[in-house]
Design an enzyme around this catalytic site. Sequence first.
Site, short mmCIF file in Angstrom:
data_model
loop_
_atom_site.label_atom_id
_atom_site.label_comp_id
_atom_site.label_asym_id
_atom_site.label_seq_id
_atom_site.Cartn_x
_atom_site.Cartn_y
_atom_site.Cartn_z
N ASP A 1 -121.91 -16.47 118.46
CA ASP A 1 -121.57 -16.79 117.06
C ASP A 1 -122.14 -15.75 116.10
O ASP A 1 -123.02 -14.98 116.44
CB ASP A 1 -122.13 -18.17 116.70
CG ASP A 1 -123.65 -18.20 116.73
OD1 ASP A 1 -124.22 -17.61 117.67
OD2 ASP A 1 -124.25 -18.79 115.83
N GLU A 2 -121.59 -15.76 114.90
CA GLU A 2 -122.12 -15.03 113.74
C GLU A 2 -122.47 -13.57 114.04
O GLU A 2 -123.56 -13.10 113.75
CB GLU A 2 -123.36 -15.76 113.19
CG GLU A 2 -123.08 -17.16 112.69
CD GLU A 2 -124.32 -17.84 112.14
OE1 GLU A 2 -124.21 -18.52 111.12
OE2 GLU A 2 -125.41 -17.69 112.75
N VAL A 3 -121.54 -12.84 114.59
CA VAL A 3 -121.77 -11.42 114.87
C VAL A 3 -121.45 -10.61 113.62
O VAL A 3 -120.32 -10.63 113.12
CB VAL A 3 -120.92 -10.94 116.06
CG1 VAL A 3 -121.20 -9.46 116.34
CG2 VAL A 3 -121.21 -11.78 117.29
#
Length: 553
Positions: A348-350
């Site tokens: 997630d959230e790269v």
Amino acid sequence: MKQVHWLGAVFLLIGIYGCRGHNERILGNGKLGPLVPQTNGQPWPKPQLSTTYGNSVLYIRPNIFQFKIVKHTCDLVEDAFKRYCSIILKTNAYLRKYRQTRDEFMMTNNLYLDTLNVHLMSPCEPMPHDKMDESYEVKINSPDYPGQGLIVASTNWGILRALETFSQLLHPNSDSTSLQVKSILIVDYPRFPFRSFLLDTSRHYLPKKIIYENLDLMAMNKYNIFHWHIVDDESFPYQSTTFPILSEKGAYHPYTHVYTQEDVQDVINYARLRGIRVIPEFDTPGHTLSWVGIPKLLTTCYNETTGEPDGKLGPIDPTVPANFVFLRKLFQEIATVFPDKYIHLGGDEVDFSCWKSNPEIQDFMKASNFSTDYSRLEELYMQNLVDEIQSLPQNKSILVWQEVFDNGVEMDSNTVIHVWKDKESMQELANVTAKGYRAVFSACWYLNIISYGVDWVDYYNCEPHNFTGTARQKKLILGGGATMWGEYIDSTNVISTTWPRAAAPAERLWSAATVNDTEEAAPRLEEHRCRLLQRGFSVSPPNGSGYCRYDWN
């Protein structure tokens, strides 16, 4: 799930285990007393089926009461007997304060439950697993079992859940001088098999004692998965044997703020004895700034103006083949250390900004015909990582955050998609299940987002099946989990911030879908909070002004 019914079992005795004032104020509603009066002897989560027989009760004499083993037993069952004997004796010790004489209630009442028969129908399973049967039955002074108590389950996991329910059926009598239990039949089983609680031990290191306390509370609320978000950007407390440099360079302190291999096994065993699986999460390619111990693993960020490195690091660099060799070796170790079938790979959230600034990655993007679509680079990374994990000899299955699905990564059909984004979460569940993937849901159960007042109602009203889809799609929802992220949580406040708020999603995931009346639930939750407080946990008031018989000390 199929109901269980084991009445009329033949008993083979194996062994016996014996258990050796307030001020209320005027409230905002103008009435004297608690804002929400609590129930007496109502279990949480609410059982699937519960039938009481009149108003008759049996009294418990703690110094005489015993568990009688019928047929099978094992260390896990016997350890549970010790725990629940301790709970009963501790409750009895509190009640002594209310008695004029110690034997007063014993002289005036003669209906006692001195023995609870525990019938485990099959040999114990050593480790909790994704297909474990947690169903059970409890009978107390029923018409066909007068004056007696019985719990029955096919597995040791069902026995654990039954013992917790039985312990919650016990409650003080009207003058708080003795413990009693109603005449009752309970047939119970979970609605969803996946009921997790996430604890973040990276933003703030949590001592083992705090993890143990949380596991105790999870068991008391019938959670069955500890989602251990063990590392993140801020620190890498997991002490790897293959790559010890990771915690040496990445932990807040390399000796005091780490989880050794012994610590990890202690947590896994503590959870096992409570019927709780441990699923580790090692989130990549983002959330990895603490992985600095491995050279050239993280992307070097560049200043857009000068074209020179700016001293910062970004996500794992997917363009370096050696990085996947490292990842395979690390996850080979993780797959060996953690026995559960599943590993959570994050995803997630790269943040793409560092990748975009790096000239070598820019060249790789051009050579791969990715243009400027860096989500394709993330897809490439996750695809390679998934392939590596699925080729390990331990035959692990995978959980990933929803971005991996959103970015089109091809995954094995056994992969479970973890839906966490609150916006359009129901549509996400519809999309995931339409593709045939199984899903778990956490979007509305981020308990670290706190507000003043009664907020458990919002968690309670959240329903994982509230999306438009077929019956087949609904069956692909394995369950869900509450989360406690650690930016503002440490050992001083994690228990009081989490509990009993986490009890709301626990009931949603265990009890029938029709159990959804918050007004009916509030008095039971009030009792449950007092129960946990009496057991020694610093849990917060869920409903506003009120009191418990026992103060936390």
